[in-house]
Design a protein around this motif. Structure first.
Motif, PDB file in Angstrom:
ATOM      1  N   THR A  77      50.713  35.989  31.438  1.00 50.01           N
ATOM      2  CA  THR A  77      49.517  36.117  32.276  1.00 50.01           C
ATOM      3  C   THR A  77      49.004  34.742  32.685  1.00 50.01           C
ATOM      4  OG1 THR A  77      48.903  38.170  31.143  1.00 50.01           O
ATOM      5  CG2 THR A  77      47.179  37.053  32.399  1.00 50.01           C
ATOM      6  N   LEU A  78      49.025  33.804  31.749  1.00 48.57           N
ATOM      7  CA  LEU A  78      48.566  32.446  32.043  1.00 48.57           C
ATOM      8  C   LEU A  78      49.426  31.807  33.131  1.00 48.57           C
ATOM      9  CD1 LEU A  78      46.428  30.395  31.109  1.00 48.57           C
ATOM     10  CD2 LEU A  78      48.143  29.463  29.556  1.00 48.57           C
ATOM     11  N   SER A  79      50.728  32.059  33.072  1.00 46.37           N
ATOM     12  CA  SER A  79      51.638  31.519  34.084  1.00 46.37           C
ATOM     13  C   SER A  79      51.325  32.093  35.458  1.00 46.37           C
ATOM     14  CB  SER A  79      53.086  31.833  33.695  1.00 46.37           C
ATOM     15  OG  SER A  79      53.983  31.382  34.685  1.00 46.37           O
ATOM     16  N   VAL A  80      51.029  33.395  35.513  1.00 46.39           N
ATOM     17  CA  VAL A  80      50.689  34.031  36.791  1.00 46.39           C
ATOM     18  C   VAL A  80      49.364  33.479  37.317  1.00 46.39           C
ATOM     19  CG1 VAL A  80      50.158  36.215  37.939  1.00 46.39           C
ATOM     20  CG2 VAL A  80      51.969  36.129  36.217  1.00 46.39           C
ATOM     21  N   ILE A  81      48.402  33.294  36.418  1.00 43.29           N
ATOM     22  CA  ILE A  81      47.108  32.731  36.823  1.00 43.29           C
ATOM     23  C   ILE A  81      47.303  31.335  37.416  1.00 43.29           C
ATOM     24  CG2 ILE A  81      44.888  31.855  35.977  1.00 43.29           C
ATOM     25  CD1 ILE A  81      44.918  34.126  33.904  1.00 43.29           C
ATOM     26  N   SER A  82      48.135  30.529  36.768  1.00 41.35           N
ATOM     27  CA  SER A  82      48.360  29.164  37.270  1.00 41.35           C
ATOM     28  C   SER A  82      49.016  29.191  38.644  1.00 41.35           C
ATOM     29  CB  SER A  82      49.206  28.359  36.280  1.00 41.35           C
ATOM     30  OG  SER A  82      50.561  28.749  36.306  1.00 41.35           O
TER      31      SER A  82
ATOM     32  N   ILE B 294      39.811  28.101  34.029  1.00 39.98           N
ATOM     33  CA  ILE B 294      40.219  29.197  34.917  1.00 39.98           C
ATOM     34  C   ILE B 294      39.123  29.419  35.953  1.00 39.98           C
ATOM     35  CG2 ILE B 294      40.698  31.669  35.080  1.00 39.98           C
ATOM     36  CD1 ILE B 294      42.037  31.539  32.373  1.00 39.98           C
ATOM     37  N   LYS B 295      37.884  29.412  35.491  1.00 37.96           N
ATOM     38  CA  LYS B 295      36.747  29.607  36.399  1.00 37.96           C
ATOM     39  C   LYS B 295      36.648  28.458  37.399  1.00 37.96           C
ATOM     40  CE  LYS B 295      31.716  30.204  36.404  1.00 37.96           C
ATOM     41  NZ  LYS B 295      30.502  30.340  35.554  1.00 37.96           N
ATOM     42  N   ILE B 296      36.811  27.217  36.903  1.00 34.90           N
ATOM     43  CA  ILE B 296      36.721  26.047  37.784  1.00 34.90           C
ATOM     44  C   ILE B 296      37.799  26.107  38.868  1.00 34.90           C
ATOM     45  CG2 ILE B 296      36.982  23.538  37.876  1.00 34.90           C
ATOM     46  CD1 ILE B 296      35.824  23.473  35.001  1.00 34.90           C
ATOM     47  N   ALA B 297      39.031  26.401  38.445  1.00 31.56           N
ATOM     48  CA  ALA B 297      40.143  26.453  39.401  1.00 31.56           C
ATOM     49  C   ALA B 297      39.985  27.628  40.361  1.00 31.56           C
ATOM     50  CB  ALA B 297      41.465  26.555  38.645  1.00 31.56           C
ATOM     51  N   ARG B 298      39.472  28.742  39.848  1.00 36.55           N
ATOM     52  CA  ARG B 298      39.267  29.926  40.700  1.00 36.55           C
ATOM     53  C   ARG B 298      38.231  29.632  41.782  1.00 36.55           C
ATOM     54  NH1 ARG B 298      35.349  33.335  40.723  1.00 36.55           N
ATOM     55  NH2 ARG B 298      34.583  32.922  38.612  1.00 36.55           N
ATOM     56  N   GLN B 299      37.135  29.018  41.379  1.00 40.00           N
ATOM     57  CA  GLN B 299      36.076  28.711  42.342  1.00 40.00           C
ATOM     58  C   GLN B 299      36.551  27.682  43.368  1.00 40.00           C
ATOM     59  OE1 GLN B 299      32.890  27.602  39.649  1.00 40.00           O
ATOM     60  NE2 GLN B 299      32.019  29.674  39.683  1.00 40.00           N
TER      61      GLN B 299
ATOM     62  N   LYS C 271      39.539  27.400  44.370  1.00 32.99           N
ATOM     63  CA  LYS C 271      40.457  28.138  45.242  1.00 32.99           C
ATOM     64  C   LYS C 271      39.688  29.042  46.206  1.00 32.99           C
ATOM     65  CE  LYS C 271      44.784  29.665  46.047  1.00 32.99           C
ATOM     66  NZ  LYS C 271      45.892  28.832  46.528  1.00 32.99           N
ATOM     67  N   GLY C 272      38.436  29.349  45.856  1.00 35.76           N
ATOM     68  CA  GLY C 272      37.595  30.159  46.729  1.00 35.76           C
ATOM     69  C   GLY C 272      37.831  31.650  46.608  1.00 35.76           C
ATOM     70  N   ILE C 273      38.214  32.104  45.411  1.00 34.76           N
ATOM     71  CA  ILE C 273      38.396  33.543  45.215  1.00 34.76           C
ATOM     72  C   ILE C 273      37.458  34.030  44.112  1.00 34.76           C
ATOM     73  CG2 ILE C 273      40.790  33.484  46.004  1.00 34.76           C
ATOM     74  CD1 ILE C 273      41.708  33.727  43.155  1.00 34.76           C
ATOM     75  N   SER C 274      37.077  35.277  44.209  1.00 36.60           N
ATOM     76  CA  SER C 274      36.131  35.845  43.249  1.00 36.60           C
ATOM     77  C   SER C 274      36.851  36.296  41.983  1.00 36.60           C
ATOM     78  CB  SER C 274      35.408  37.042  43.872  1.00 36.60           C
ATOM     79  OG  SER C 274      36.328  38.108  44.083  1.00 36.60           O
ATOM     80  N   GLN C 275      36.050  36.583  40.970  1.00 33.18           N
ATOM     81  CA  GLN C 275      36.608  37.137  39.733  1.00 33.18           C
ATOM     82  C   GLN C 275      37.354  38.431  40.015  1.00 33.18           C
ATOM     83  OE1 GLN C 275      33.884  37.997  36.530  1.00 33.18           O
ATOM     84  NE2 GLN C 275      34.088  35.942  35.658  1.00 33.18           N
ATOM     85  N   LYS C 276      36.761  39.263  40.866  1.00 38.66           N
ATOM     86  CA  LYS C 276      37.379  40.553  41.190  1.00 38.66           C
ATOM     87  C   LYS C 276      38.706  40.349  41.920  1.00 38.66           C
ATOM     88  CE  LYS C 276      36.532  45.076  43.284  1.00 38.66           C
ATOM     89  NZ  LYS C 276      37.908  45.161  43.785  1.00 38.66           N
ATOM     90  N   ASP C 277      38.730  39.387  42.849  1.00 37.18           N
ATOM     91  CA  ASP C 277      39.978  39.105  43.572  1.00 37.18           C
ATOM     92  C   ASP C 277      41.079  38.689  42.600  1.00 37.18           C
ATOM     93  OD1 ASP C 277      38.820  39.641  46.016  1.00 37.18           O
ATOM     94  OD2 ASP C 277      38.277  37.544  46.400  1.00 37.18           O
ATOM     95  N   LEU C 278      40.728  37.799  41.668  1.00 33.57           N
ATOM     96  CA  LEU C 278      41.716  37.346  40.693  1.00 33.57           C
ATOM     97  C   LEU C 278      42.168  38.504  39.816  1.00 33.57           C
ATOM     98  CD1 LEU C 278      43.366  35.132  39.359  1.00 33.57           C
ATOM     99  CD2 LEU C 278      41.361  34.517  37.979  1.00 33.57           C
ATOM    100  N   ALA C 279      41.215  39.333  39.408  1.00 33.30           N
ATOM    101  CA  ALA C 279      41.555  40.492  38.574  1.00 33.30           C
ATOM    102  C   ALA C 279      42.513  41.425  39.309  1.00 33.30           C
ATOM    103  CB  ALA C 279      40.285  41.237  38.181  1.00 33.30           C
ATOM    104  N   ASP C 280      42.246  41.660  40.596  1.00 33.89           N
ATOM    105  CA  ASP C 280      43.108  42.543  41.390  1.00 33.89           C
ATOM    106  C   ASP C 280      44.518  41.967  41.506  1.00 33.89           C
ATOM    107  OD1 ASP C 280      41.018  44.284  41.758  1.00 33.89           O
ATOM    108  OD2 ASP C 280      40.510  43.578  43.774  1.00 33.89           O
TER     109      ASP C 280
END
Length: 203
Positions: free
Chosen positions: A43-48, A4-9, A11-20
């Motif tokens: 939740t996992l589906s939304v994250i993906s 999740i962290k690898i894909a988030r980074q 994508k170029g979004i922060s932890q806070k952005d993903l949380a929001d």
């Protein structure tokens, strides 16, 4: 789930952005990334979707963050075939939804290749089930259930003997000729739609 962290980074979004975007606290996302908590299936589906990667990548079922191997296994279409269709879609400027979301593009390409998507053939094919529904609706409106129940059965299937006319099965106050003509029109519509694809050699 470190992915999740690898894909988030990526994508170029922060932890806070993903949380929001998830409607969660940043701490909850941090727990997910550290693996101290596991997101539920929804939740996992939304994250993906947000990170534009398959859920199977996040769970470690595939090492391909774009999911080409999964799509090929599930559909039988090679990555080359899918990429070619995506290229065609882009050149035609015919993409529904987010044209930056690879999973969305792949999904549409696969639908197009299988004849159920937003191509001429796919659009025409999508009409056939609607015509079949109209045929069922027509039969339901005209046919008398009490008369149908008198037909011989094999299990759940009714057998209509050759000597039984449509007029013998519909309600007494309805016109069997009207029923037959309407049904003929719907049957012809199905044949005509099939012929359009073959006559014009549609994709």
């Amino acid at each position: 789930m470190e992915r999740i962290k690898i894909a988030r980074q990526k994508k170029g979004i922060s932890q806070k952005d993903l949380a929001d975007l998830l409607g969660l606290t940043q701490q909850a996302v941090s727990y997910y990334e550290k693996g101290s908590r596991i997101p539920d299936e929804q939740t996992l589906s939304v994250i993906s979707d947000i990170l534009n990667v398959p859920t199977e990548y996040l769970t470690g079922e595939t090492d391909d963050p774009e999911g080409w191997d999964l799509w090929e296994e599930a559909t039988g279409y090679t990555p080359e075939q899918i990429k070619k269709e995506i290229k065609r879609m882009k050149s035609a400027n015919h993409i529904v939804g987010d044209d930056k979301n690879l999973q969305n593009l792949i999904s549409q390409a696969v639908s197009n290749l299988s004849g159920t998507g937003n191509t001429d053939r796919g659009i025409l094919n999508s009409l056939v089930p609607k015509i079949i529904d109209l045929q069922h609706e027509l039969s339901k409106k005209y046919e008398d259930p009490e008369k149908l129940d008198k037909l011989p059965h094999i299990g759940e299937m009714r057998i209509r003997p050759a000597n039984i006319r449509t007029a013998d099965l519909i309600y007494d106050d309805l016109n069997d000729e009207a029923y037959n003509k309407a049904m003929d029109i719907l049957m012809q519509a199905r044949r005509d739609l099939a012929n359009i694809s073959s006559d014009l050699r549609l994709n």
